[in-house]
Design an enzyme around this catalytic site. Structure first.
Site, short mmCIF file in Angstrom:
data_model
loop_
_atom_site.label_atom_id
_atom_site.label_comp_id
_atom_site.label_asym_id
_atom_site.label_seq_id
_atom_site.Cartn_x
_atom_site.Cartn_y
_atom_site.Cartn_z
N LYS A 69 -7.50 -1.22 -9.82
CA LYS A 69 -8.23 -1.82 -8.70
C LYS A 69 -9.40 -0.93 -8.30
O LYS A 69 -9.24 0.28 -8.15
CB LYS A 69 -7.30 -2.02 -7.51
CG LYS A 69 -7.94 -2.64 -6.28
CD LYS A 69 -6.89 -2.89 -5.20
CE LYS A 69 -7.49 -3.50 -3.94
NZ LYS A 69 -8.27 -2.50 -3.18
N SER A 118 0.83 -1.20 0.00
CA SER A 118 0.00 0.00 0.00
C SER A 118 0.86 1.25 0.00
O SER A 118 1.94 1.29 0.61
CB SER A 118 -0.90 0.01 1.24
OG SER A 118 -1.58 1.25 1.37
N HIS A 123 -13.28 -2.14 -2.24
CA HIS A 123 -12.39 -1.67 -1.18
C HIS A 123 -12.74 -2.32 0.16
O HIS A 123 -12.65 -1.70 1.23
CB HIS A 123 -12.47 -0.14 -1.06
CG HIS A 123 -11.16 0.50 -0.71
ND1 HIS A 123 -10.39 1.18 -1.62
CD2 HIS A 123 -10.47 0.57 0.45
CE1 HIS A 123 -9.31 1.65 -1.04
NE2 HIS A 123 -9.32 1.29 0.22
N SER A 177 -13.41 -4.95 -7.10
CA SER A 177 -13.22 -4.64 -5.69
C SER A 177 -14.10 -3.47 -5.27
O SER A 177 -14.26 -2.51 -6.03
CB SER A 177 -11.76 -4.28 -5.42
OG SER A 177 -11.56 -3.80 -4.10
N THR A 227 -5.42 2.32 -7.60
CA THR A 227 -6.74 2.25 -6.98
C THR A 227 -7.57 3.45 -7.42
O THR A 227 -7.15 4.59 -7.27
CB THR A 227 -6.61 2.23 -5.45
OG1 THR A 227 -5.87 1.05 -5.07
CG2 THR A 227 -7.97 2.19 -4.78
N ARG A 281 -12.49 -15.46 3.06
CA ARG A 281 -12.20 -15.98 4.39
C ARG A 281 -11.87 -17.47 4.38
O ARG A 281 -11.37 -18.00 5.36
CB ARG A 281 -13.39 -15.74 5.34
CG ARG A 281 -13.77 -14.29 5.53
CD ARG A 281 -12.71 -13.48 6.26
NE ARG A 281 -13.18 -12.12 6.52
CZ ARG A 281 -13.05 -11.11 5.67
NH1 ARG A 281 -12.45 -11.30 4.50
NH2 ARG A 281 -13.51 -9.91 5.98
N ARG A 320 -16.12 5.80 7.78
CA ARG A 320 -15.94 4.61 8.60
C ARG A 320 -16.32 4.95 10.03
O ARG A 320 -15.53 5.51 10.80
CB ARG A 320 -14.50 4.11 8.46
CG ARG A 320 -14.21 3.75 7.00
CD ARG A 320 -12.75 3.64 6.67
NE ARG A 320 -12.58 3.61 5.21
CZ ARG A 320 -11.40 3.65 4.59
NH1 ARG A 320 -10.29 3.69 5.30
NH2 ARG A 320 -11.35 3.63 3.27
#
Length: 393
Positions: free
Chosen positions: A263, A116, A287, A285, A165, A322, A174
Site C-alpha cells: 500500500k 491498522s 495515504h 494510495s 504500507t 465519498r 499534519r
C-alpha cells in the site's frame, strides 16, 4: 452530542457528507481534525476528492437493468461489494468500539476490514468480531521483533492477508494536529491538558465514552520485548526508525506465507518493483493526503499503475472515496475494488458500529444506482468505455 440510534442515523443521514458534519459536532476539535486533516497545505487531501470531477460518465441509455451484481473477488475472497474498509489509526479515540465495531460492520456487510498497526484493540479481538475477512496493515513499529510477533499473532487467528504500507518513512507534517496540540492532549501533564478542557467538556458524549473506555489506549499489537505495548504517543517518533524498505519485504515474505498487499504506490516503477518482490496486490494510495503533500491524486495515478502491473497483480485504489460514483469511476479506470477510510470513520465517530453500517449502506446504494443509470448490470462489466477521462491519464 451522544450516539445516534440506527433509526435516527437512517432518517437523518443520506450522504457521507452528512456523517462528516455529525462527526464534527460529536468530536472535540483535536480529534476531528486528526481524522479529517491532511499534510501541510492539504493540497493532495483536497485533490483526492476533487479529481473525481475530471472523470465523466458515458451511460448506455434505453437499457433496462432490473438488478445489479455488486460482488467481486479480491485475492480469491468473495466480497459482496467492491469496497474494503481501509486501516484507520487511533480509531478507538473516535469511538470506544473503534476497530472492533468497524470490523463487525464490515463483516456483516460482506466485505473485508483492514486493521491498522496503530490500533487500540487487539488483533485477536478484532478478528473475533468479524464474520468476514480481516487483513493486517503492518508498520515496523518497535522494530522487526515486535513486527514478527504481530505477524505470528495475525497468522494464528486467521487473518487473510498482510498489507504493508511503504509511504511512511516519517510522519507527514499534519499542521492541524500541531496547532491543536494533539501530542499534549495524548501525553502531556494535567497542566498541559488544561487548555483542552473547554473544548472537551462541550462534547459530553465523546468525553463519557473516552473516560469509560479508560482514556488514551496503548497499542496492543505493538509489543516491544521487555517494555510491553507501545504507548500511543510514541508512534510518530517510532516511524522515523521503522520505515519499510524493499529488503524488508523479503524478510516479511519469509514470515508471512499468505498474500501480501503493498500500500502506498503512486508510480508504475514502484508498482513493478512491488510485484517483483512478491506482492499479490498493490494499493494506489497517497495515504489520504496525510504524508507527502502535492503528490498526484490517487485516481489520477491509478491508470499508470494498472498499466505497469499489466495483470501480474490485483490493483486497489485508496483516497477521496465519498460516493458510490467514485467507486464506479475507480473500477472503470482499472481498480479491482477500492479502500474507503474517512467515509466509514466519520460514521464510526458518530455512532460506532451503527455509523459504519450506515456509511456502507450509503455507498452500496450509490454504487447500485450508478450502475443502473449507466445501463451496466454488474461490477465485472465495468471498463473504461463507461467513462471519459483527461487524455494525459
Amino acid at each position: 452530542m451522544t450516539n445516534l440510534s440506527r433509526a435516527a442515523i437512517s432518517s437523518r443521514v443520506v450522504s457521507i457528507a452528512d456523517l462528516r458534519s455529525l462527526a464534527r459536532r460529536r468530536l472535540p476539535k483535536a480529534v476531528f481534525d486528526y481524522l479529517d486533516g491532511g499534510a501541510e497545505g492539504e493540497v493532495t487531501l483536497r485533490e483526492n476528492c476533487r479529481v473525481f470531477e475530471d472523470v465523466t460518465f458515458r451511460p448506455r441509455q434505453a437499457v433496462t437493468v432490473p438488478g445489479c451484481e455488486l460482488r467481486t473477488r479480491f485475492l480469491g475472497l468473495d466480497l459482496s461489494f467492491p469496497s474494503l474498509l481501509a486501516p484507520v489509526g487511533y480509531s478507538r479515540l473516535m469511538h470506544p468500539g473503534g476497530e472492533v465495531a468497524a470490523a463487525r460492520a464490515a463483516g456483516l456487510a460482506g466485505t473485508a476490514y483492514i486493521l491498522s498497526t496503530v490500533s487500540g484493540h487487539s488483533l485477536e479481538d478484532v478478528k473475533a468480531s468479524s464474520s468476514g475477512p480481516v487483513f493486517y496493515q503492518l508498520y515496523l513499529l518497535g522494530g522487526r521483533v515486535a513486527a514478527e510477533g504481530a505477524i505470528e499473532r495475525a497468522r494464528a487467528v486467521g487473518f487473510s492477508a498482510l498489507v504493508v504500507t511503504i509511504d511512511t518513512p516519517v510522519a507527514g507534517m499534519r499542521e492541524r494536529d500541531s496547532r491543536n496540540g494533539v501530542k499534549e492532549l495524548l501525553s502531556g501533564s494535567l497542566l498541559a491538558k488544561a487548555r483542552f478542557l473547554p473544548e472537551i467538556v462541550t462534547h459530553p458524549g465523546w468525553l463519557a465514552g473516552f473516560l469509560f473506555d479508560g482514556g488514551v489506549p496503548k497499542l496492543p499489537n505493538v509489543v516491544i520485548p521487555g517494555r510491553g505495548p507501545m504507548p500511543l504517543v510514541d508512534v510518530s517518533a517510532a516511524l522515523a526508525t521503522s520505515a519499510v524498505c524493499w529488503e524488508d519485504l523479503r524478510w516479511i515474505r519469509d514470515r508471512w506465507h499468505g498474500p501480501i498487499v503493498v500500500k502506498g504506490v503512486l508510480t508504475g516503477d514502484d508498482a513493478r518493483r512491488a510485484v517483483d518482490e512478491g506482492a499479490a496486490a498493490v494499493v494506489v494510495s497517497n495515504h489520504g493526503g496525510r504524508q507527502l503533500d502535492c503528490v498526484a491524486a490517487s485516481l489520477k495515478a491509478l491508470p499508470e499503475v494498472v498499466a505497469a502491473v499489466n495483470g501480474r497483480a490485483e490493483v486497489l485504489m485508496d483516497g477521496g472515496i465519498r460516493r458510490g460514483a467514485d467507486i464506479v469511476k475507480a473500477i472503470c479506470l482499472g481498480a479491482r475494488a477500492v479502500l474507503c477510510g474517512r467515509a466509514y470513520a466519520y460514521g464510526l465517530a458518530v455512532s460506532g458500529e451503527a455509523g459504519v453500517t450506515r456509511a456502507l449502506e450509503i455507498l452500496r446504494a450509490d454504487v447500485e444506482r450508478t450502475l443502473r443509470l449507466l445501463g451496466c448490470a454488474s461490477i465485472a462489466a465495468l471498463d473504461r468505455s463507461y467513462v471519459s477521462a483527461p487524455p494525459n491519464w
